[in-house]
Enzyme design. Structure first.
Site: not given
Ligand code: BDP
Length: 609
Positions: A178, A418, A482, A518
């Protein structure tokens, strides 16, 4: 017996950052080069290595994509060429060409002769060109770079099973990751010279005994004679003799009442290595080292024996026009903003960053999780692809450790981001064969990282809903989560509760330090709502707060890194408005969103940026 400091399989020569001193020379070839796209792949047959038929100007370093319309989404071969004189004073020395980063595949010609090839987009490579040079007229260097997204590369292009998060999101150009597939010569191309016998590599390992800092140094040299010779190590007023056997020597220095390196006091000691012939110094190399230790004990991560907490971000090398290339103004501003917001760390998502960034991190006391470009791996792909990717991962891991092993700022190696082994985000169970294949793959990468560098813990970053087994192989459990964005959308409290629950489960399962590498939400700057709604500045701020609160109650959480430091360019797709990922707490031009102010308050940010 194999010496763990000089394992087989490291790059043939060292990757020391070239430097100028009284024994060596350095000439940076950055500036304007000639450039030509080669969509018909005719350049090699047509002799473009000596002259480009219809060149356009291009800066080096720079990505080609933001400069010319026809280059934006172009990933095929493109040629760079430049004429250069070698300074006359270099005659009698050995001359090397070093390419800081050519993304992804490179072939290099000097004076029309092919001198080297390299795979992998973010690490330097070096070739000696003494024999190819002319001294009475200009020399020509030509570099062919292409960035095709092929499934056997790392990061891989989309394989039969699609791949990675971007595979799920879709997008153009098609990638398994991404972020935008910027291409070109992303870092400086330099010439450097050394004496005939020269220092090729230095490995400095530090430990602490009482109040002493202990520095164990191993030096590799290339001699024109029989591989024997003498040298010295110097650090402050300490000195030790080096006696080379087969080009290698080692010595230990003990620094009494050492000033240890840490984010609070990033003290660096200059370490100088010299070679001597008949009592005369013939080569010298100086690097700044930090005296510090990093280790995992139980569920704690320790810096200099004390628990340490990483506050920070995932980042990108990304900026308008320069793309993924070294952009020193960007780096200086980013370090100022890291300090402003109170962060002490970042992860080099999702590839090794420029050497200048690592040097600044050493100097400014920033803790770095240093990652190879293993993003978008999918273990449902056929085994022959997995094998090809493993070979690339191993090469890039070896090159990364060779390049960055002496930086005190690098506190963890990360071997993948990931990797996938089945459905994501809890939509189904991992696929057993994929999990098995990944276990073999990561066992090998972990083993290699520890063999090359037993002084740093190693981690793997897991995707939400992905296989958990792989974490068991590593020293630190790192996860991207997330809840409240890709799942539990619009339900911040429910998301934070699901997150907290999983933290406890992972702790019970592994008993290791845990890092959240993240967590974040796309956020359009200037868009507000109360109560918070997805995509607004309030939503981002409250989402981050909820995760930070959950982590703060759990002492086994050793780090929280927000995704992302700044908005960054991606491919085009339905979930990436205007070809951008908007999860930055700063905009792409580094203006703070509401969340940046919230983090600053929470993290005790200092300074005025
Ligand atoms: C994670 C990835 C990252 C993406 C992020 C996203 O590690 O590179 O940019 O999600 O979705 O899965 O913003």
């Amino acid at each position: 017996m194999t010496d763990p400091l000089t394992p087989a399989g490291t790059p043939a020569g060292g990757l020391l950052l070239p430097q100028q001193n009284q024994h060596r020379n350095l000439l940076d070839l950055s500036g304007l080069w000639h450039f030509q796209l080669d969509p018909g792949e005719e350049g090699e047959a047509q002799g473009w290595s000596t002259a480009l038929p219809a060149p356009r100007p291009i800066p080096v370093p720079c990505s080609w994509n933001d400069l010319y319309d026809d280059a934006r989404d172009y990933l095929g071969p493109a040629w760079y060429a430049k004429d250069f004189w070698v300074p006359p004073g270099w005659q009698g020395q050995r001359v090397f060409l070093r390419v800081g980063s050519a993304n992804y595949a490179a072939r290099v010609w000097v004076g029309g002769a092919l001198v080297t090839e390299h795979l992998g987009g973010h690490l330097p490579f070096v070739v000696e060109i003494t024999q190819e040079l002319t001294w009475d007229r200009p020399n020509t260097v030509a570099i062919r770079v292409e960035n095709l997204q092929l499934p056997g590369r790392v990061p891989p292009g989309p394989g039969p099973s699609g791949g990675g998060v971007a595979g799920v999101l879709g997008g153009y150009p098609a990638t398994t990751y991404d972020f935008f597939p910027y291409a070109g010569l992303h870092r400086a191309v330099v010439l450097y010279s050394t004496p005939a016998g020269y220092i090729d590599d230095v490995t400095a390992r530090t430990s602490i005994e009482g109040t002493d800092g202990v520095v164990h140094v191993r030096v590799k040299s290339v001699w024109h004679g029989a591989g024997q010779g003498q040298g010295k190590l110097r650090l402050a007023d300490l000195e030790a003799d080096l006696s080379f056997q087969n080009g290698e020597a080692a010595a230990t220095l003990r620094v009494p009442a050492a000033r240890l390196w840490s984010p609070q006091d990033p003290h660096l000691y200059p370490l100088t290595v010299t070679l001597e012939e008949d009592g005369r110094v013939t080569d010298a190399y100086t690097l700044d080292i930090g005296l510090r230790t990093v280790e995992v004990r139980g569920d704690q991560l320790l810096l200099n024996g004390e628990p340490v907490f990483l506050k920070g971000f995932g980042k990108h090398e990304d900026f308008p026009l320069s793309g993924r290339a070294l952009n020193l103004p960007m780096w200086i501003r980013d370090y100022a903003l890291l300090r402003w917001v109170g962060a002490n760390s970042y992860r080099t998502t999702h590839y090794p960053y420029a050497e200048e960034a690592m040097l600044l991190a050493d100097r400014l006391g920033v803790l770095v999780i240093n990652e190879i470009p293993a993003v978008g791996l999918n273990f449902e792909d056929p085994q022959e692809l997995t094998d090809a990717r493993l070979a690339q991962c191993l090469q890039q891991l070896r090159e990364l450790i060779a390049r960055d092993k002496n930086h005190p700022s690098t506190v963890l190696w990360c071997v993948a981001n990931e990797p996938m082994g089945g459905p994501l985000l809890g939509t189904g169970d991992p696929v057993p064969a994929a999990v098995e294949s990944g276990l073999a793959f990561f066992r090998e990468l972990y083993g290699e990282a520890r063999r090359l560098d037993p002084t740093r813990p190693v981690t793997l970053v897991g995707v939400q809903g992905g296989p958990l087994e792989w974490h068991g192989l590593f020293d630190v459990v790192a996860i991207n989560r997330y809840y409240g964005w890709y799942t539990h959308g619009g339900r911040l409290e429910e998301g934070a509760r699901a997150f907290a629950r999983e933290l406890d489960e992972l702790h019970a399962m592994f008993g290791k330090p845990l890092m959240v590498t993240e967590f974040g939400t796309d956020t359009l700057p200037g868009v507000h709502a109360t109560p918070p709604e997805m995509w607004t500045e309030e939503y981002q701020s409250e989402f981050l707060r909820g995760f930070l609160d959950a982590a703060a109650e759990r002492p086994f959480v050793a780090g929280m890194q927000v995704w992302n430091f700044a908005d960054f360019k991606t491919g085009q797709g339905t979930s990436r408005a205007a070809g951008m990922n908007f999860k930055g707490v700063f905009t792409r031009d580094r203006r703070p969103k509401l969340a940046a102010h919230m983090l600053r308050e929470r993290w005790g940010g200092k300074g005025d940026g």
